[in-house]
Write an enzyme that holds these catalytic residues in place. Structure first.
Site: not given
Length: 715
Positions: A24-27, A44, A138
């Site tokens: 999980a991430g901020g968005m 996602k 990346d």
């Protein structure tokens, strides 16, 4: 690794049943999902608050578009997406394996051959990325997954078209990961990212894979960016043949770096030739454990004749290496037996001794009470032995916490023990679910937890605030490692060509691991495995008769049963009634009196592999067995001797510390235990100091003879 779903998480997205959280991430959140057909996917899903953010949605659409344009077997494909949904989502194929970053952290740098194969696959992936008119931007160890059939490049979240004229980032912003970012981009002068930047990142990644460290070091982002622009890379320890090629990839001038196609040709690795043979044994086992966990996921609709899922083919030599050894185990415990006999009955306790406590967390009243009580008795005998020493510097006591075989009660039991200030270590719990539930509480208290009987791979994946557990020690091989000798034994039998396998889903402990290991070994040995998967409760309903009959008609000449003792007994009766006398093997869950009672004469000749000994049949444990019999009026049961060894290992460290004048804290004791070796009466204990995984030899064979389990010794 996956974590549990949160109460606020959806149960499904666009036909994908969600099974857990990958990250999980901020968005957004990435879930592990599965279709009705059983295919796994990484799904996602964008957080609701960003669904109306035009700039963010533009980035997400670009990510989906970029991922869809890349066609390479070494890049994770997009399975579906909807960027205009109320909560936009994208599904990609799920790779049940560790990232390159995790593999190197846990298992160490890769050998030169592995680096060549890895580089070849990733160079081909980048060739496809660039052919699609994209730049990945990346490429780093965390964005490479090691699967059963080779490495995969993932995450096109910041990829962009090579000829894009509109940036979606602020002016002067550095996009990428410092330490793996090309110098023309790290300088922050507004240079446009190009394919050569991806090659530089790949060079950094290969150097990391080969040496275990980034070529421009670690530290603050500004320092990494400065070193990337101005310093030469650290390639010390890199293979002499690889070093010149990696150095070309890391040229400061983008024009001097090789193109991906040239790089793949010069590396000359073939990731498709042997999907797992290019990796070291420790990484193969890590991938296999992750694959085994996938077999433990909840069923969509269980079926009675479902074939075992396809598995990878690590080489026979590597699997044999996992199962090798054990001949020295009997000798290793001899010293412990002598110590027991010399100290038992020695002088009385010292009145001036300090008092410390060892905890036993066990199922003392539930379905696992037989094993739990045996472990308690083993610990108490070890403590009594120490307290009988006239030269002891402190006194030990034992306190217990009973979870009744309930994960919910296990949390309370762990808190009860953790709140005792003079308690320094805990041995237990009895079961895997209880251990998984209790581990976060022990982690919070920094209280060493020595797991004698739990061995399911999922315990290593328990979600903890700090990541990897710092206090857990596995005192036995994992279920997967324990299953390997089953295949070794089976396929070394003369005449075995068509083995049969029943995976009983009544248990999620060993069955999937046994199925995976047997399937791998069968394929590698060139045999045709005849597998069947049955749902829970078959032995209580129509029985195993139809399945066994079908397998016998198919011509099986040997048999592996992965499940509970009741199911094994039912299958044993069916095989005996049909006159089947070929090899019959089962995992340690079948090492239970219930199997003997229900199978009767049909149990004769069955071989069971286990992580524990029969102390009465082990010469090194003779003193222990005698003392146990004097204390309890009968011989020791299974796992009593292992618990005795666990307590002995703790006592050894406490006694040494006391002799030096200072007892270790809980937090200090856990790493001391992980870094130690201990010659017990059952086996020699050793651990991975970083993870606490068992690194010794601890696999034993038992065979049913004359109506009882007979201990055969180490495998």
């Amino acid at each position: 690794m996956t974590g549990q779903l949160h109460p606020s998480d959806p149960s499904s997205v666009a036909g994908y049943r969600l099974l857990g959280r990958i990250g999980a991430g901020g968005m957004g959140v990435v879930y592990l999902g599965r279709t009705e057909a059983g295919a796994l996917a990484a799904v996602k899903v964008i957080q609701a608050e960003y669904a109306d953010d035009d700039e963010f949605l533009a980035r997400f659409r670009r990510e989906v578009s970029a991922a869809r344009r890349v066609e390479s077997e070494w890049a994770v494909p997009v399975l579906g997406a909807d960027t205009e949904a109320e909560r936009p989502w994208m599904a990609t194929a799920y790779v049940p394996g560790p990232s390159l970053a995790e593999a190197v952290t846990r298992c160490g740098p890769l050998p030169a051959r592995s680096v060549r194969v890895l580089g070849t696959a990733l160079a081909r992936a980048l060739e496809a990325v660039h052919a699609a008119g994209l730049v990945h931007r990346d490429v780093k160890p965390g964005n490479v997954l090691l699967g059963r059939d080779g490495p995969r490049l993932i995450d096109f979240g910041i990829a962009r078209a090579a000829d894009a004229t509109t940036a979606l980032t602020s002016a002067g912003m550095v996009v990428g990961t410092p330490g793996f970012l090309a110098p023309e981009l790290a300088a922050g002068g507004g240079a446009e990212p190009g394919p050569a930047g991806d090659v530089f990142s790949l060079g950094c990644l290969l150097a990391y894979a080969a040496t275990g460290r980034p070529p421009f070091g670690t530290g603050a982002s500004d320092a990494l960016l400065y070193r990337t622009v101005h310093d030469e890379p650290d390639l010390e320890g890199l293979d002499e043949e690889l070093r010149p090629l990696v150095r070309e990839c890391l040229a400061k001038d983008p024009e001097l770096r090789p193109a991906p196609r040239e790089l793949a040709g010069r590396l000359a690795g073939d990731p498709a030739a042997d999907p797992l043979g290019w990796l070291p044994e420790s990484v193969v086992l890590l991938i296999a454990e992750r694959s085994a966990r996938m077999l433990d996921l909840p069923d969509v609709e269980p079926t009675r004749a479902e074939p075992v899922a396809p598995t990878a083919r690590p080489g026979r030599r590597r699997l044999l290496a996992v199962a090798a050894g054990g001949a020295a185990v009997l000798a290793a415990g001899g010293g412990a037996a002598v110590v027991w006999n010399s100290l038992r009955g020695a002088g009385g306790p010292s009145a001036a001794a300090d008092r410390w406590i060892i905890g036993v967390h066990a199922d003392l009243s539930g379905p696992g009470r037989v094993s739990g009580r045996e472990q308690e008795r083993g610990v108490r005998l070890a403590v009594e032995e120490y307290n009988a020493r006239p030269d002891r510097l402190f006194e030990l006591a034992v306190t217990t916490a009973d979870d009744g075989g309930s994960p919910e009660r296990a949390v309370g039991a762990a808190s009860e023990l953790a709140d005792e200030p003079r308690l320094l270590a805990v041995i237990g719990p009895t079961g895997d679910p209880e251990a998984e539930a209790a581990l976060p509480r022990y982690e919070e208290a920094m209280l060493p937890l020595l797991a004698v009987s739990p061995g399911h791979p999922s315990l290593a994946g328990v979600a903890l605030p700090g990541g990897q557990s710092r206090v857990l020690l596995h005192l036995r091989p994992s279920d997967l490692a324990l299953s390997v000798p089953i295949g070794v034994h089976l396929f070394e039998q003369a005449g075995v060509q068509r083995p049969g396998l029943i995976q009983d889903r009544s248990t999620d402990l060993e069955s999937s691991a046994v199925a995976l290991a047997t399937s791998v070994m069968a394929r590698d040995a060139g045999h045709v495995l005849h597998p069947r998967v049955v749902p829970p409760g078959v032995h209580e309903a129509e029985g195993f008769g139809p399945v066994v009959t079908e397998m016998l008609e198919a011509g099986i000449d040997s048999f592996v049963f992965a499940g509970l003792p009741e199911g094994a007994a039912a299958v044993a009766r069916e095989l005996a009634a049909a006159g089947f006398t070929g090899p019959r093997i089962a995992p340690q869950s079948v090492l239970d009196p219930l199997f003997l009672e229900q199978a009767g004469d049909a149990a004769e000749g069955w071989l069971v592999h286990a992580s524990f000994v029969d102390a009465a049949g082990l010469p090194a444990a003779e003193g222990f067995s005698t003392a146990y019999r004097e204390e309890h009026g009968s011989g020791p049961g299974y796992r009593a001797a292992e618990a005795y060894d666990a307590a002995g290992m703790v006592i050894q460290h406490l006694a040494a510390a006391a002799a030096d004048g200072e007892m270790p804290s809980r937090a200090a004791l856990a790493p001391l235990l992980r870094e130690s070796t201990y010659a017990g009466i059952t086996k020699e204990f050793a651990f991975d100091p970083d993870t606490g995984d068992f690194a010794g030899e601890g696999r034993f064979a038992h065979e049913v003879r004359d109506g009882r389990f007979t201990f055969l010794g180490p495998v």
